[in-house]
Write an enzyme that holds these catalytic residues in place. Structure first.
Site, mmCIF file in Angstrom:
data_model
loop_
_atom_site.group_PDB
_atom_site.id
_atom_site.type_symbol
_atom_site.label_atom_id
_atom_site.label_comp_id
_atom_site.label_asym_id
_atom_site.label_seq_id
_atom_site.Cartn_x
_atom_site.Cartn_y
_atom_site.Cartn_z
ATOM 1 N N ASP A 45 35.509 32.070 34.321
ATOM 2 C CA ASP A 45 34.225 31.909 33.629
ATOM 3 C C ASP A 45 34.303 32.516 32.227
ATOM 4 O O ASP A 45 33.368 32.392 31.436
ATOM 5 C CB ASP A 45 33.070 32.490 34.452
ATOM 6 C CG ASP A 45 33.189 33.986 34.679
ATOM 7 O OD1 ASP A 45 34.244 34.569 34.335
ATOM 8 O OD2 ASP A 45 32.231 34.587 35.209
ATOM 9 N N SER A 46 35.453 33.118 31.902
ATOM 10 C CA SER A 46 35.715 33.534 30.516
ATOM 11 C C SER A 46 35.668 32.337 29.574
ATOM 12 O O SER A 46 35.569 32.504 28.362
ATOM 13 C CB SER A 46 37.077 34.236 30.415
ATOM 14 O OG SER A 46 38.092 33.446 31.009
ATOM 15 N N ASP A 84 36.803 29.913 39.219
ATOM 16 C CA ASP A 84 35.926 31.092 39.164
ATOM 17 C C ASP A 84 34.496 30.694 39.511
ATOM 18 O O ASP A 84 33.957 29.753 38.923
ATOM 19 C CB ASP A 84 35.958 31.652 37.734
ATOM 20 C CG ASP A 84 35.969 33.164 37.691
ATOM 21 O OD1 ASP A 84 35.900 33.791 38.772
ATOM 22 O OD2 ASP A 84 36.071 33.704 36.582
ATOM 23 N N LYS A 113 37.306 32.336 43.141
ATOM 24 C CA LYS A 113 37.289 33.786 42.883
ATOM 25 C C LYS A 113 35.838 34.199 42.673
ATOM 26 O O LYS A 113 35.076 33.450 42.044
ATOM 27 C CB LYS A 113 38.122 34.117 41.637
ATOM 28 C CG LYS A 113 38.039 35.596 41.242
ATOM 29 C CD LYS A 113 39.029 35.959 40.174
ATOM 30 C CE LYS A 113 38.550 35.702 38.773
ATOM 31 N NZ LYS A 113 37.328 36.423 38.389
ATOM 32 N N GLU A 115 33.193 37.883 41.978
ATOM 33 C CA GLU A 115 33.190 39.277 41.518
ATOM 34 C C GLU A 115 32.356 40.163 42.443
ATOM 35 O O GLU A 115 31.308 39.732 42.931
ATOM 36 C CB GLU A 115 32.618 39.354 40.098
ATOM 37 C CG GLU A 115 33.465 38.635 39.068
ATOM 38 C CD GLU A 115 32.930 38.782 37.647
ATOM 39 O OE1 GLU A 115 31.958 39.547 37.421
ATOM 40 O OE2 GLU A 115 33.493 38.122 36.751
ATOM 41 N N GLU A 182 40.219 44.756 37.398
ATOM 42 C CA GLU A 182 40.043 44.683 35.941
ATOM 43 C C GLU A 182 39.614 46.030 35.363
ATOM 44 O O GLU A 182 38.646 46.653 35.843
ATOM 45 C CB GLU A 182 38.994 43.611 35.592
ATOM 46 C CG GLU A 182 38.770 43.489 34.086
ATOM 47 C CD GLU A 182 38.061 42.225 33.640
ATOM 48 O OE1 GLU A 182 37.818 41.332 34.478
ATOM 49 O OE2 GLU A 182 37.761 42.142 32.436
HETATM 50 O O1 KIV Z 1 37.195 34.723 33.841
HETATM 51 C C1 KIV Z 1 38.284 35.301 33.672
HETATM 52 O O2 KIV Z 1 39.078 34.965 32.777
HETATM 53 C C2 KIV Z 1 38.611 36.391 34.573
HETATM 54 C C3 KIV Z 1 39.806 37.228 34.233
HETATM 55 C C4 KIV Z 1 39.403 38.234 33.212
HETATM 56 C C5 KIV Z 1 40.408 37.855 35.429
HETATM 57 O O3 KIV Z 1 37.921 36.617 35.520
#
Ligand code: KIV
Length: 289
Positions: A45-46, A84, A113, A115, A182
């Site tokens: 989600d970055s 994500d 993934k 969080e 992280e």
């Molecule tokens: O969204 C992302 O790029 C991440 C990484 C920082 C692990 O979750």
């Protein structure tokens, strides 16, 4: 070459060779990450910050993530595609959580993934019940930026360190096949890595992890001018500078008549040019005009 599977990632724990995960958000970047030999491509989600220009990751939706995951998956990478789950896609109800995880898988992710630690155990169980593998993410969780009061290293005091270790153990016991750590001190990462039976993938967590992950744009030097890269980022190229220089050359070539050249042009056959009333590249008035 065979595709990387979730069981093969889990089995890499303790084998000695660290796992590598790199983010990608579209087909060309996924191709490069895969060719470079990464084990996993994280469609993170970055994307919100490094591609879409937001200040945090909170703006992206499941639809946004599916859009980027499907672009990555269409390249049929050997690497495992990790999708994500965006903020609010696993916070409301079990049903919504499973439906959203399934949407990412239908877009092409091989796993998802999410969080958070202990408080996400229920969500992890729900997603695993739908046969979707889950990667955890503890320490600095960017979706909690407002609650944390910024992007800060986590686990710097004893209580904070204990919470991270307990959270990681809870995720591993719930069935996560790997856990991202992280922005935590290396000692905390070591404790987590030694305490769980699944691989830890560090970002700003030092060397005592079973693997490392970095963001494509940070690795390759694509960053907004006002953003200072965190200290854990190592830049392997300055592609923003290289791309700007290349495009400046193109701009100058067009403006100064050097582009396109004859070899970069589709030429009309002489016969056809004559038929159209053109000669030597010049338009001539038709004889009966
Ligand atoms: O969204 C992302 O790029 C991440 C990484 C920082 C692990 O979750």
């Amino acid at each position: 070459m065979t595709s990387t599977t979730v069981p093969s990632i889990t089995a890499a724990k303790g084998r000695g060779e660290p796992l590598v995960m790199i983010t990608a958000y579209d087909a060309p970047t996924a191709r490069v990450v895969d060719k470079a030999g990464a084990d996993m491509i994280l469609v993170g989600d970055s994307v919100a910050m490094v591609v879409l220009g937001y200040n945090d990751t909170l703006a992206v939706t499941v639809d946004d993530m599916c859009h980027h995951i499907s672009a990555v998956a269409r390249t049929n990478p050997r690497a495992l595609v990790v999708g994500d789950m965006p903020w609010m896609s696993y916070h409301v109800s079990r049903e919504e959580t499973v439906r959203n995880a399934a949407a990412l898988v239908r877009a092409g992710a091989g796993c998802v993934k999410l969080e958070g630690g202990k408080k996400r155990v229920e969500a992890v169980h729900a997603i695993l019940d739908a046969e979707i593998p889950v990667m955890g993410h503890v320490g600095l969780t960017p979706q909690s930026v407002n609650a944390l009061g910024g992007y800060r290293v986590q686990g710097k005091d004893l209580d904070g360190a204990r919470v991270i270790v307990d959270d990681a153990i809870a995720l591993a016991e719930a069935g996560c096949f790997a856990i991202v750590l992280e922005a935590v001190p290396d000692g905390v990462a070591r404790m987590v890595t030694d305490s769980v039976g699944v691989p830890t993938i560090g970002i700003g967590a030092g060397r005592h992890c079973d693997g490392q992950v970095l963001v494509w744009h940070d690795l390759l030097g694509f960053a907004p001018p006002d953003r200072q890269a965190p200290k854990f980022v190592r830049r392997y190229a300055e592609l923003e500078i290289a791309a700007t220089q290349a495009l400046e050359e193109f701009v100058a070539d067009v403006r100064e008549g050097r582009f396109p050249s004859s070899s970069e042009t589709y030429h009309m056959a002489d016969q056809m040019a004559a038929g159209l009333g053109m000669y030597g590249g010049m338009t001539v008035e038709p004889s009966n005009a």
